[in-house]
Structures are given as C-alpha cells and as structure tokens.
Design a protein around this motif. Structure first.
Motif, PDB file in Angstrom:
ATOM      1  N   LYS A 200      -7.115  11.449  18.192  1.00  0.00           N
ATOM      2  CA  LYS A 200      -8.201  12.415  18.015  1.00  0.00           C
ATOM      3  C   LYS A 200      -7.832  13.469  16.966  1.00  0.00           C
ATOM      4  O   LYS A 200      -8.713  13.967  16.243  1.00  0.00           O
ATOM      5  N   ILE A 201      -6.563  13.812  16.902  1.00  0.00           N
ATOM      6  CA  ILE A 201      -6.119  14.756  15.865  1.00  0.00           C
ATOM      7  C   ILE A 201      -6.392  14.179  14.480  1.00  0.00           C
ATOM      8  O   ILE A 201      -6.895  14.867  13.575  1.00  0.00           O
ATOM      9  N   LYS A 202      -6.095  12.892  14.300  1.00  0.00           N
ATOM     10  CA  LYS A 202      -6.344  12.242  13.005  1.00  0.00           C
ATOM     11  C   LYS A 202      -7.833  12.251  12.669  1.00  0.00           C
ATOM     12  O   LYS A 202      -8.225  12.524  11.532  1.00  0.00           O
ATOM     13  N   VAL A 203      -8.687  11.954  13.667  1.00  0.00           N
ATOM     14  CA  VAL A 203     -10.139  11.934  13.446  1.00  0.00           C
ATOM     15  C   VAL A 203     -10.639  13.330  13.087  1.00  0.00           C
ATOM     16  O   VAL A 203     -11.430  13.512  12.137  1.00  0.00           O
TER      17      VAL A 203
ATOM     18  N   LEU B 278     -19.290  12.915  14.271  1.00  0.00           N
ATOM     19  CA  LEU B 278     -17.983  13.066  14.929  1.00  0.00           C
ATOM     20  C   LEU B 278     -17.807  12.044  16.050  1.00  0.00           C
ATOM     21  O   LEU B 278     -16.740  11.438  16.188  1.00  0.00           O
ATOM     22  N   GLN B 279     -18.868  11.846  16.841  1.00  0.00           N
ATOM     23  CA  GLN B 279     -18.802  10.866  17.920  1.00  0.00           C
ATOM     24  C   GLN B 279     -18.624   9.452  17.378  1.00  0.00           C
ATOM     25  O   GLN B 279     -17.876   8.645  17.945  1.00  0.00           O
TER      26      GLN B 279
ATOM     27  N   GLU C 184      -8.979  15.864  11.844  1.00  0.00           N
ATOM     28  CA  GLU C 184      -8.500  16.273  10.520  1.00  0.00           C
ATOM     29  C   GLU C 184      -9.358  15.652   9.421  1.00  0.00           C
ATOM     30  O   GLU C 184      -9.701  16.325   8.438  1.00  0.00           O
ATOM     31  N   GLU C 185      -9.698  14.388   9.573  1.00  0.00           N
ATOM     32  CA  GLU C 185     -10.553  13.731   8.588  1.00  0.00           C
ATOM     33  C   GLU C 185     -11.951  14.348   8.570  1.00  0.00           C
ATOM     34  O   GLU C 185     -12.556  14.520   7.495  1.00  0.00           O
ATOM     35  N   PHE C 186     -12.476  14.716   9.741  1.00  0.00           N
ATOM     36  CA  PHE C 186     -13.809  15.308   9.836  1.00  0.00           C
ATOM     37  C   PHE C 186     -13.843  16.657   9.132  1.00  0.00           C
ATOM     38  O   PHE C 186     -14.773  16.946   8.356  1.00  0.00           O
ATOM     39  N   VAL C 187     -12.839  17.508   9.383  1.00  0.00           N
ATOM     40  CA  VAL C 187     -12.795  18.829   8.740  1.00  0.00           C
ATOM     41  C   VAL C 187     -12.630  18.687   7.243  1.00  0.00           C
ATOM     42  O   VAL C 187     -13.261  19.402   6.450  1.00  0.00           O
ATOM     43  N   LYS C 188     -11.780  17.746   6.820  1.00  0.00           N
ATOM     44  CA  LYS C 188     -11.525  17.540   5.396  1.00  0.00           C
ATOM     45  C   LYS C 188     -12.772  17.099   4.656  1.00  0.00           C
ATOM     46  O   LYS C 188     -13.029  17.527   3.514  1.00  0.00           O
ATOM     47  N   SER C 189     -13.595  16.250   5.280  1.00  0.00           N
ATOM     48  CA  SER C 189     -14.768  15.677   4.600  1.00  0.00           C
ATOM     49  C   SER C 189     -16.072  16.360   5.008  1.00  0.00           C
ATOM     50  O   SER C 189     -17.152  15.856   4.674  1.00  0.00           O
TER      51      SER C 189
END
Length: 545
Positions: free
Chosen positions: A282-285, A308-309, A287-292
C-alpha cells in the motif's frame, strides 16, 4: 536335533542334543538389506484403517505418518471428497523410517561397522514402530472418545517383523560361536560318555560332562558369568544404542513435538507477516498516487478515490490470498489441540498476545503517507449540485403535504437563492408540482441542504417553506376541508367572495377581498361560494417549526 543310540553290549546309553548353529543365520548377510528395503516398501502401503460404527472412513499409509496427511470425507449427497481430519506427522514414524534407510544404506555401501549399525537401526526401528501403534491408538481414543476404531494392517506388521529380523540377524553377525557338549550318563553301569559340539552365538565353551543330577545353581552361576562377560564386551554398543534413543527422543521433544506456545507464535507470525506485506504494498501504491496526482486531472473527489481504489485492487487481492493462507495455518495448528482445552487455551493466549503486539516498522510511514493522500484528495473542490442533481436527490424525501416520488411531478424548478459555507450549501428552490392522481397543481418552496464530505457534495436535508392547495367552493352547498397537521395556513381568496365556517357547528364568516379578517381554529373548515358560480380558494400552508 535329538539322536538316541543304545549299545546293548556295553550297557551305555548316549543322548546327543544338537542346538542349531547361529552361524548359518548370521551368514545370510544378503537378507539384511532386503529386509530393511522391505520395511521402506511397507511404509508406502496402508499401516492402519480408521472406521466409525463398523464403516470404514479412511486409511493411512506409513509415509502419511512421516509427512502428515488429511483424511478425506465423502459427501453423502454429491459423492465428492471433502476435507476431513488433519493427521500430523509422527516422530516415531519418522524415526522408524529413518532407521530403515540408515540400516539399508550401511549394508549397501558395505560399511565396516554394518553389523553394529544394522543392530542399532533394527532395535530403534522396532521399538519406534511398537510405540507408534500405542501412540496412534491413544491419540484417537482420547479425541474420539471411543467412537472411532483403528485396525492395523499387514503392511504395519510386515514392517515391524522385517525390522526385528533385520536387527536380529545383524546382532548375530556380531557374535562368536559357543560349543556346549552335554553328556547324560545313566546311573549304572558306568560308561565313558560321548560328547557333542553345540554352536552358540557368543563364544566357544569346552565340553562339560554333566550327570543326570543337574545342579541348577551351578548352571545359573555360569549363565550369569556369561551374560556379565557379554555385557562387558558389548558395553560400547549398548551405550551407543541407548545414547541414540536418548538423542532421538531429545530431537522429538525439542524439535518435533507439538507445542501450543510455539505453534501459537508461528500462527501469529504468519498473520503479522501478511499485515506487514500489505502495508509495504500500500505504501508503494500511495507513493505512486501522490507522485502522479496532478497528471490525473481529477474534477471530483470521488474520481480520485475511485482511481486510488483501482490501484489498490491487486494489493487487496494479494492480501486476501495471504490472509486466507495464514488463517488456514492458524486452523491447522489450533486443531492439534482441539481435544485438550488447556492446550487450546495456551495456543489462543499466545496467538492473541503475539498478534496484538504486531507493530510493523513501516506502520508510521504508511500513516504519514495516508495523510498525504487524504490532503491531496481534499484539495479537490467538487462542483456544487445543479438543479437536476437536486431534483434527483429529493426523490424519496417527504415534507408536510407532499412526498417527492417521480421526476415527472416537477412542472418547473428554479433555484431562488444560495447560502454557502466552507462545507455547507443551502439552496432555496421554488417548485410547481403536479399530482397526477388528483390532477391538482401546487406551488412549493423548500430549502435543500448539502454538505461537503470526502466523497464530495452530498444531500443532507430538505425543509419546507410553504406549499399551496387549491380547493373549489361550490354554489349552494358546503365543501369540507381538513387542514394539514403541524402546519399553520392562510387563505388566499383570489378576488372571490365565499362563505367560511369554523367547524360543522361553528361560526360562519363572510370572506372576500373587501371583508374583514377572521381566525379559524377548528380541525374542519367548510367553504361555499357567495357568487353565482363556484370559485377557487387557495390554502397556503407553513410548517409550525
């Protein structure tokens, strides 16, 4: 073999007793690896069957006892196999199987100490198989309380006998040959005794003349000396066998024996591991969500949450698989002690204390990142609801005198004003409504309240300002009107003259554009036209609170 020769001339009777030589048996070296191999083969056949009420419900091979297995039940309706009782691996089966392999290997590679190894392996395997039988019967009897019976099969007995014979022949190969000559001399006449050689496995004993008067004390004394001498010569072997048994039992007790505390820790560690892995993913997901986030161009908060879901779906699927596996492990380990309440209590206490103390090192990072994700989503300002959205949200809502049921009831709808706050918006709306059942029209004003939440703007409440009902005052007859409950009202004469009566027996008033005002208090109002034709009168209702 017994031979009796009688010589009449000399009057001497000779009895020759020949004990079979152990050399013939000990010389059969090739039998030993065959017997150990037979033990291994027997392990792949049914050692015992399990039955209930005379009906066979399953069978277990020797190798099943080494690796552990699960009895298969059969559904009485579909006939398909279903999961049954879990049978864990047995330390005694492992020891016996290992002893057979060691014994076979020693003779195949022609180890110099093959006889010693074969003796030890045969003895340990033989004793382990006997203990195995009692352990299985005892465990099943305690768990099933006599409802389930076990029947040990040919493969078990074959393995037991083959193991014993292999050990015995190996033992004979370590021994020397004893020769005992026994001569029985009758009381008279005296004669010169004949002798005979008797072969024994341990030593060679010189001929001993023995009269018919057998002295058991002397015999016991000599036998005792022989045993003491044998134990003295073979003490290293005996100590080695005893040490091997102690070591094997220690291995079983400390490493193979089921321990509810140890198993509780294992089950909790599996569950905690799933929790930790899920947080990592979930941390990886996140991080990708915030980045993009900026590149997605979200217009509504719900769009961001849906994205996100979508990104977390694969993570959730992996976590479900891991959690199911850890739960299955929990059930399997706990079922080992299901028949012993005290052991189950220890398992549950250990599991709960260990799992509740599960505090992954990545937890703080996940919490911080989760806040960043929420702040990004909250930064999205959702568009406010339009009139069409409001009309749809009002379906199913109710105000005094009206229940919004269909979109077709709205003849017109206009937002008159809007009052906004940081997370609240109030819309004053004027409707023209039509009741298609009574074919009546109504003017209405309401305040629709919306709140801004994580999912965007959502409907919260509706409050009536007023609603109108039009009634026709007939000519030369009274028309009864029942005012709406919990409402006050005013009467709009529409420029018409009419009579109004406060209740059936109440006071009657002349009403119209040029008449004085009056106050009606009854729960029933009567109206009648004072003109030459029926006239329409409008009752305008306001809520009391």
């Amino acid at each position: 073999m017994v031979n009796q020769n009688q010589e009449s001339g000399s009057g001497q009777q000779t009895i020759n007793i020949q004990i079979p030589s152990a050399d013939n048996i000990a010389s059969r070296r090739s039998l030993i690896p065959v017997l150990f191999a037979a033990v291994i083969i027997f392990f792949f056949f049914n050692f015992f069957t399990v039955s209930c009420g005379g009906q066979k419900i399953g069978s277990v091979t020797g190798i099943n006892l080494v690796t552990g297995t699960e009895l298969k039940d059969r559904d009485m309706f579909s006939g398909r196999e279903t999961k049954g009782e879990k049978i864990p691996s047995s330390a005694w089966a492992i020891i016996a199987f290992g002893a057979a392999i060691i014994g076979l290997g020693a003779f195949l590679i022609k180890e110099k100490r093959e006889a010693v190894i074969g003796t030890g392996a045969g003895a340990i395997g033989f004793v382990s198989l006997i203990i195995l039988q009692f352990a299985i019967k005892s465990a099943i009897e305690k768990k099933a309380e006599g409802a389930i019976q076990t029947d040990f099969q040919f493969a078990y007995w074959g393995a037991l006998i083959a193991m014993g014979i292999a050990g015995f022949i190996s033992y004979l190969r370590m021994q020397k040959t004893y020769s005992i000559v026994v001569t029985a001399v009758p009381p008279s006449p005296p004669a010169t005794p004949n002798t005979e050689n008797i072969t024994q496995p341990l030593a060679s004993i010189n001929p001993i003349q023995q009269a018919n008067n057998f002295d058991i004390g002397v015999w016991l004394n000599k036998s005792g000396k022989i045993l003491i001498e044998w134990f003295s010569k073979n003490k290293i072997i005996l100590i080695s066998i005893a040490s091997a048994i102690i070591v094997l039992y220690g291995v079983y007790y400390f490493f193979l024996r089921h321990d509810p505390v140890k198993d509780g820790k294992i089950a909790a560690a599996a569950a905690c591991d799933c929790f930790t892995k899920n947080i990592d993913e979930k941390i990886k997901v996140n991080e990708e969500f915030v980045k993009s986030f900026e590149s997605y161009g979200f217009k509504k908060r719900q769009e961001a949450r849906n994205k996100l879901q979508e990104m977390q779906n694969s993570v959730d699927k992996e976590n479900t698989t891991c959690t199911n596996a850890s739960q299955q492990k929990f059930n399997d380990l706990r079922n080992r002690y299901i028949a012993k309440q005290e052991m189950v209590g220890k398992f549950d206490f250990t599991y709960n204390s260990q799992f509740n103390g599960c505090n992954p090192s990545n937890q703080s990072k996940f919490t911080s990142l989760y806040s960043d994700v929420e702040n990004k989503i909250i930064s999205i300002i959702d568009p406010e609801p339009d009139i069409e959205k409001i009309k749809t949200d009002l379906i199913g809502q109710q105000i005094p005198g009206w229940r919004f049921a269909y979109l077709s009831e709205y003849q017109s709808a206009d937002i008159l004003s809007t009052t906004r706050g940081s997370t609240r918006a109030e819309y004053q709306i004027k409707f023209q409504l039509i009741d298609k059942i009574s074919n009546s029209q109504h003017d209405c004003e309401v305040v629709a309240v919306y709140l801004l939440g994580d999912q965007g703007w959502y409907f919260n409440d509706v409050r009536m300002i007023y609603i109108t009902y039009t009634s026709t005052a007939p000519l030369n007859s009274w028309f009864k009107i029942t005012p709406l409950k919990n409402c006050r009202y005013s009467i709009l004469d529409q420029g018409h003259n009419y009579w109004a009566q406060d209740g059936y027996w109440g006071k009657k008033y002349q009403a119209g554009p040029n008449e004085a005002g009056f106050n009606l208090t009854s729960s029933e109002i009567y109206i009648m036209s004072r003109e030459s034709q029926p006239v329409d009168i409008v009752f305008k209702y306001f809520p009391n609170n």
